[in-house]
Scaffold this motif. Structure first.
Motif, PDB file in Angstrom:
ATOM      1  N   UNK A   1       1.402 -11.629  -6.245  1.00 60.55           N
ATOM      2  CA  UNK A   1       0.910 -10.856  -5.110  1.00 60.55           C
ATOM      3  C   UNK A   1       1.329  -9.396  -5.276  1.00 60.55           C
ATOM      4  N   UNK A   2       0.382  -8.477  -5.136  1.00 60.21           N
ATOM      5  CA  UNK A   2       0.691  -7.061  -5.298  1.00 60.21           C
ATOM      6  C   UNK A   2       1.463  -6.547  -4.084  1.00 60.21           C
ATOM      7  N   UNK A   3       2.054  -5.361  -4.244  1.00 58.97           N
ATOM      8  CA  UNK A   3       2.898  -4.822  -3.183  1.00 58.97           C
ATOM      9  C   UNK A   3       2.103  -4.583  -1.902  1.00 58.97           C
ATOM     10  N   UNK A   4       0.880  -4.078  -2.028  1.00 56.47           N
ATOM     11  CA  UNK A   4       0.067  -3.836  -0.837  1.00 56.47           C
ATOM     12  C   UNK A   4      -0.173  -5.130  -0.068  1.00 56.47           C
ATOM     13  N   UNK A   5      -0.457  -6.213  -0.793  1.00 59.16           N
ATOM     14  CA  UNK A   5      -0.662  -7.505  -0.132  1.00 59.16           C
ATOM     15  C   UNK A   5       0.620  -7.989   0.540  1.00 59.16           C
ATOM     16  N   UNK A   6       1.760  -7.741  -0.118  1.00 62.89           N
ATOM     17  CA  UNK A   6       3.040  -8.175   0.456  1.00 62.89           C
ATOM     18  C   UNK A   6       3.346  -7.462   1.761  1.00 62.89           C
ATOM     19  N   UNK A   7       3.163  -6.138   1.778  1.00 63.48           N
ATOM     20  CA  UNK A   7       3.488  -5.423   3.018  1.00 63.48           C
ATOM     21  C   UNK A   7       2.468  -5.751   4.107  1.00 63.48           C
ATOM     22  N   UNK A   8       1.227  -5.976   3.728  1.00 64.76           N
ATOM     23  CA  UNK A   8       0.215  -6.377   4.698  1.00 64.76           C
ATOM     24  C   UNK A   8       0.585  -7.718   5.330  1.00 64.76           C
ATOM     25  N   UNK A   9       0.994  -8.662   4.495  1.00 63.88           N
ATOM     26  CA  UNK A   9       1.367  -9.983   4.989  1.00 63.88           C
ATOM     27  C   UNK A   9       2.589  -9.903   5.903  1.00 63.88           C
ATOM     28  N   UNK A  10       3.605  -9.140   5.491  1.00 70.33           N
ATOM     29  CA  UNK A  10       4.796  -8.999   6.311  1.00 70.33           C
ATOM     30  C   UNK A  10       4.477  -8.303   7.641  1.00 70.33           C
ATOM     31  N   UNK A  11       3.623  -7.288   7.580  1.00 72.88           N
ATOM     32  CA  UNK A  11       3.253  -6.569   8.800  1.00 72.88           C
ATOM     33  C   UNK A  11       2.596  -7.514   9.801  1.00 72.88           C
ATOM     34  N   UNK A  12       1.642  -8.285   9.336  1.00 78.27           N
ATOM     35  CA  UNK A  12       0.925  -9.166  10.263  1.00 78.27           C
ATOM     36  C   UNK A  12       1.844 -10.256  10.808  1.00 78.27           C
ATOM     37  N   UNK A  13       2.818 -10.702  10.007  1.00 79.81           N
ATOM     38  CA  UNK A  13       3.775 -11.690  10.504  1.00 79.81           C
ATOM     39  C   UNK A  13       4.678 -11.101  11.581  1.00 79.81           C
ATOM     40  N   UNK A  14       5.028  -9.816  11.428  1.00 85.66           N
ATOM     41  CA  UNK A  14       5.921  -9.178  12.394  1.00 85.66           C
ATOM     42  C   UNK A  14       5.194  -8.685  13.640  1.00 85.66           C
ATOM     43  N   UNK A  15       3.990  -8.140  13.469  1.00 84.64           N
ATOM     44  CA  UNK A  15       3.350  -7.410  14.562  1.00 84.64           C
ATOM     45  C   UNK A  15       2.019  -8.019  15.013  1.00 84.64           C
ATOM     46  N   UNK A  16       1.496  -8.996  14.272  1.00 82.23           N
ATOM     47  CA  UNK A  16       0.326  -9.780  14.687  1.00 82.23           C
ATOM     48  C   UNK A  16      -0.917  -8.925  14.914  1.00 82.23           C
ATOM     49  N   UNK A  17      -1.092  -7.944  14.046  1.00 87.70           N
ATOM     50  CA  UNK A  17      -2.301  -7.131  14.064  1.00 87.70           C
ATOM     51  C   UNK A  17      -2.579  -6.647  12.652  1.00 87.70           C
ATOM     52  N   UNK A  18      -3.778  -6.109  12.431  1.00 90.19           N
ATOM     53  CA  UNK A  18      -4.165  -5.662  11.089  1.00 90.19           C
ATOM     54  C   UNK A  18      -3.818  -4.191  10.913  1.00 90.19           C
ATOM     55  N   UNK A  19      -3.068  -3.842   9.860  1.00 89.48           N
ATOM     56  CA  UNK A  19      -2.659  -2.453   9.672  1.00 89.48           C
ATOM     57  C   UNK A  19      -3.601  -1.673   8.758  1.00 89.48           C
ATOM     58  N   UNK A  20      -3.376  -0.383   8.732  1.00 87.93           N
ATOM     59  CA  UNK A  20      -3.902   0.483   7.685  1.00 87.93           C
ATOM     60  C   UNK A  20      -2.936   0.405   6.515  1.00 87.93           C
ATOM     61  N   UNK A  21      -3.465   0.301   5.293  1.00 88.33           N
ATOM     62  CA  UNK A  21      -2.625   0.236   4.098  1.00 88.33           C
ATOM     63  C   UNK A  21      -2.712   1.544   3.327  1.00 88.33           C
ATOM     64  N   UNK A  22      -1.547   2.068   2.968  1.00 88.42           N
ATOM     65  CA  UNK A  22      -1.438   3.322   2.232  1.00 88.42           C
ATOM     66  C   UNK A  22      -0.690   3.062   0.928  1.00 88.42           C
ATOM     67  N   UNK A  23      -1.182   3.630  -0.174  1.00 95.86           N
ATOM     68  CA  UNK A  23      -0.449   3.621  -1.435  1.00 95.86           C
ATOM     69  C   UNK A  23      -0.006   5.049  -1.739  1.00 95.86           C
ATOM     70  N   UNK A  24       1.277   5.208  -2.028  1.00 99.08           N
ATOM     71  CA  UNK A  24       1.864   6.535  -2.205  1.00 99.08           C
ATOM     72  C   UNK A  24       2.682   6.534  -3.496  1.00 99.08           C
ATOM     73  N   UNK A  25       2.263   7.299  -4.512  1.00 99.27           N
ATOM     74  CA  UNK A  25       2.843   7.153  -5.839  1.00 99.27           C
ATOM     75  C   UNK A  25       4.150   7.907  -6.053  1.00 99.27           C
ATOM     76  N   UNK A  26       4.915   7.423  -7.010  1.00102.46           N
ATOM     77  CA  UNK A  26       5.976   8.225  -7.600  1.00102.46           C
ATOM     78  C   UNK A  26       5.351   9.255  -8.513  1.00102.46           C
ATOM     79  N   UNK A  27       6.216  10.007  -9.197  1.00101.83           N
ATOM     80  CA  UNK A  27       5.662  11.026 -10.077  1.00101.83           C
ATOM     81  C   UNK A  27       6.528  11.183 -11.319  1.00101.83           C
ATOM     82  N   UNK A  28       5.881  11.625 -12.363  1.00 99.10           N
ATOM     83  CA  UNK A  28       6.597  12.128 -13.530  1.00 99.10           C
ATOM     84  C   UNK A  28       6.375  13.631 -13.575  1.00 99.10           C
ATOM     85  N   UNK A  29       7.237  14.296 -14.310  1.00 99.99           N
ATOM     86  CA  UNK A  29       7.055  15.727 -14.549  1.00 99.99           C
ATOM     87  C   UNK A  29       7.149  15.937 -16.050  1.00 99.99           C
TER      88      UNK A  29
END
Length: 389
Positions: A1-29
């Motif tokens: 299960x990808x990270x987005x799916x994991x946080x979505x699943x945890x969110x719905x278990x905690x708050x019982x509604x459908x969230x907006x999903x955001x992906x926010x990257x790290x960076x290299x320089x």
């Protein structure tokens, strides 16, 4: 299960509604370390390591945030004055506070976040958290804030709530990244251009010392103070100097004796590094990867010798990489005192390179380094929206 799916699943278990999903990257320089707070140039890119955030309005002024990796939560009321707290909470509190300070209306929200950016590795997990929340809040509350402004808000959160007097590079790269593109960012006026990184025969490989650093440590802020001290002295001779960006090597050498020896070495590194970023972009425009590699090597030598932000583990990883024929360039990356080296490696030799690094480093330090083969990806973005009511 990808990270987005994991946080979505945890969110719905905690708050019982459908969230907006955001992906926010790290960076290299690729090159340009510690130049950002000296008004210089940097050459970062967003990568495939990321923070995933699930967020939705709570229907009240109450905000509850759950950090899945830590199994830790906290709540606050955004209708009251938002004040600093402790630890990781300040990245979120700082973003909320500075959005409000700019006149944006934040109502209560629920959120869950997790990620695969190694903490303290120099891949800027903090800016990824800030970018996820600032962008997520603009989306769920319909705020008319541009990405440029969100980057500034993330930087302000670091300054005022976290206590790190950082530059703008990490937040800017997090929000403005594009797939297969580097960003040449002018940290003075925040103008930028995209520079293609089109070398399919090579990979960007990160080697993690497993030494965790903290940019909130006094050493980071001390380097910045020393740079400012150098500028103050040089301005007496050159009134036009506003930062080390305005100083040439010749100017610095002419007034070397007026500077404390340590301050001189700090300034020398920054002045030379600013020039290296410009040279690196010229190399990329000519597809001169070998030239880029030589500049990366010089950056590490300056960071280790003049700026003194390396550590034995980082220097050892570089010493393992440089003699190998498949390695184009190798240096420490990030604020320093731990974290990762960044290496450009022939794609066909990545496994041999990784095995060599892993075996030698484990024998030397008794711990196995994590190794990440990264790709350059998009900046912070939404991957799904909640259904319309």
């Amino acid at each position: 299960m990808c990270i987005a799916d994991k946080v979505n699943e945890r969110f719905m278990a905690l708050y019982h509604t459908t969230p907006l999903l955001i992906l926010s990257p790290g960076r290299v320089n690729i090159i340009g370390e510690h130049t950002d707070y000296n008004d210089g140039f940097v050459l970062p890119a967003a990568i495939d390591k990321k923070i995933a955030l699930a967020i939705a309005p709570s229907g009240s002024g109450r905000c509850t945030v759950h950090a899945a990796a830590l199994e830790d939560s906290f709540s606050f009321d955004c209708r009251e004055e938002v004040r600093p707290a402790e630890g990781w909470k300040n990245y979120i509190l700082g973003v909320v506070h500075h959005l409000q300070q700019r006149g944006y209306r934040i109502d209560g929200f629920n959120a869950v976040f997790d990620g695969d950016i190694p903490i303290g590795s120099g891949l800027s997990s903090s800016a990824a958290v800030e970018g996820a929340f600032s962008f997520g809040l603009t989306q769920v509350f319909g705020l008319d804030a541009e990405r440029f402004e969100l980057a500034l808000i993330g930087q302000q959160a670091e300054h005022t709530f976290v206590g790190v007097n950082c530059g703008i590079m990490d937040q800017f790269a997090n929000l403005h990244g594009r797939k297969n593109q580097l960003i040449r960012l002018d940290c003075r006026d925040l103008s930028y251009v995209y520079v293609p990184f089109n070398f399919p025969g090579y990979k960007i490989v990160l080697c993690n010392t497993m030494v965790h650093h903290s940019l909130a440590s006094s050493a980071y802020n001390e380097r910045r103070r020393q740079c400012e001290e150098g500028v103050k002295v040089l301005r007496d001779h050159y009134p036009e100097v506003k930062s080390l960006r305005d100083v040439t090597p010749a100017m610095l050498e002419e007034h070397k004796t007026a500077l404390d020896s340590t301050v001189y070495r700090r300034c020398r590194y920054i002045v030379e590094e600013t020039e290296r970023v410009v040279a690196a972009c010229a190399c990329l425009e000519k597809d001169d990867l070998l030239g880029l590699g030589r500049l990366m090597d010089a950056t590490h030598d300056g960071l280790s010798g003049d700026y003194e932000v390396s550590c034995p583990e980082l220097d050892y990883l570089v010493s393992l990489a440089r003699p190998r024929s498949e390695v184009i360039g190798s240096r420490m990356m990030g604020g320093g005192f731990g974290g990762c080296t960044i290496n450009i490696v022939e794609a066909d030799a990545v496994k041999d390179f990784s095995d060599h690094i892993t075996d030698a480093y484990t024998r030397q330090y008794g711990k196995r380094p994590d190794i990440y083969v990264t790709t350059i990806e998009e900046g912070t973005h939404a991957v799904s929206y909640p259904p319309a009511p």
